[in-house]
Design a protein around this motif. Structure first.
Motif, short mmCIF file in Angstrom:
data_model
loop_
_atom_site.label_atom_id
_atom_site.label_comp_id
_atom_site.label_asym_id
_atom_site.label_seq_id
_atom_site.Cartn_x
_atom_site.Cartn_y
_atom_site.Cartn_z
N ILE A 158 0.81 -1.21 0.00
CA ILE A 158 0.00 0.00 0.00
C ILE A 158 0.84 1.27 0.00
O ILE A 158 0.30 2.36 -0.01
CB ILE A 158 -0.96 0.02 1.21
CG1 ILE A 158 -0.18 -0.13 2.52
CG2 ILE A 158 -2.03 -1.06 1.06
CD1 ILE A 158 -1.01 0.05 3.78
N LEU B 33 -2.29 7.59 9.83
CA LEU B 33 -2.34 6.12 9.76
C LEU B 33 -1.18 5.58 10.59
O LEU B 33 -0.03 5.92 10.33
CB LEU B 33 -2.22 5.64 8.32
CG LEU B 33 -3.26 6.15 7.32
CD1 LEU B 33 -2.90 5.72 5.90
CD2 LEU B 33 -4.65 5.65 7.68
N ASP C 47 -5.16 -7.92 3.75
CA ASP C 47 -5.32 -6.48 3.91
C ASP C 47 -4.30 -5.99 4.94
O ASP C 47 -3.49 -6.76 5.43
CB ASP C 47 -6.76 -6.15 4.35
CG ASP C 47 -7.20 -6.94 5.58
OD1 ASP C 47 -6.33 -7.31 6.41
OD2 ASP C 47 -8.40 -7.20 5.71
N SER D 122 -8.65 0.44 11.76
CA SER D 122 -8.73 0.68 10.33
C SER D 122 -8.23 -0.52 9.54
O SER D 122 -7.38 -1.27 10.00
CB SER D 122 -7.89 1.92 9.96
OG SER D 122 -7.97 2.20 8.60
N LEU E 225 -7.00 -1.30 5.49
CA LEU E 225 -6.63 -0.78 4.17
C LEU E 225 -6.45 -1.95 3.22
O LEU E 225 -5.88 -2.98 3.60
CB LEU E 225 -5.32 0.02 4.24
CG LEU E 225 -5.25 1.15 5.25
CD1 LEU E 225 -3.86 1.79 5.21
CD2 LEU E 225 -6.32 2.19 4.99
N LEU F 253 -7.24 2.45 -3.35
CA LEU F 253 -7.04 1.98 -1.98
C LEU F 253 -8.37 2.11 -1.23
O LEU F 253 -8.94 3.20 -1.14
CB LEU F 253 -5.97 2.81 -1.29
CG LEU F 253 -5.57 2.37 0.12
CD1 LEU F 253 -4.87 1.02 0.08
CD2 LEU F 253 -4.65 3.41 0.76
N VAL G 241 -10.20 2.33 2.13
CA VAL G 241 -9.82 2.78 3.47
C VAL G 241 -11.05 2.69 4.36
O VAL G 241 -12.07 3.32 4.07
CB VAL G 241 -9.31 4.24 3.43
CG1 VAL G 241 -8.95 4.72 4.82
CG2 VAL G 241 -8.13 4.38 2.47
#
Length: 138
Positions: free
Chosen positions: A25, A84, A93, A109, A111, A119, A121
């Motif tokens: 990512i 983040l 993920d 969270s 991502l 992406l 989110v």
């Protein structure tokens, strides 16, 4: 009994763990509202994301982290803020925490890279998640 050479076993385990790794990512991402660019990169043993450019800001000057629950942090500029944190590869993920400067709250969270290169989110409370889609910044 089948006995495999050590090199063969190590190679097989490496292939299995690589298959279980989430799609990377890291990179520069434009938020869903196109208000900021977030740069995601390794930070220590985890992966983090920082607001590296505000695209839409108030005419009164650089916005500050005014809604932070910690009064000592309310004068921090939003640009440059790490939002983040603690992201680790979850196999399919990436899982960590996301800070929302608009509310001053931090959420669990998830991502995930999408097939189109975007992406996904998610910020979650228990099993309720709010989803945004960020696009690669040019």
């Amino acid at each position: 009994m089948l006995i495999l050479p050590l090199a063969t076993m190590v190679a097989a385990l490496t292939m299995v763990s690589a298959a279980d790794a989430a799609t990377p990512i890291a990179g520069r991402w434009l938020t869903e509202e196109a208000s900021a660019i977030v740069t995601i990169a390794p930070c220590g043993a985890a992966t983090c994301g920082r607001i590296t450019k505000l695209i839409k800001g108030p005419p009164s000057g650089p916005p500050l982290d005014r809604n932070n629950p910690d009064a000592r942090l309310r004068d921090r500029p939003i640009e440059g803020l790490v939002i983040l944190t603690e992201f680790k590869d979850g196999g399919d993920d990436w899982r960590g925490r996301i800070y929302d400067p608009k509310s001053g709250k931090t959420y669990k969270s998830i991502l995930k890279r999408e097939a189109d290169g975007g992406l996904k989110v998610q910020g979650c409370i228990a099993f309720f998640c709010r989803t945004q889609r960020w696009t690669a910044a040019r």
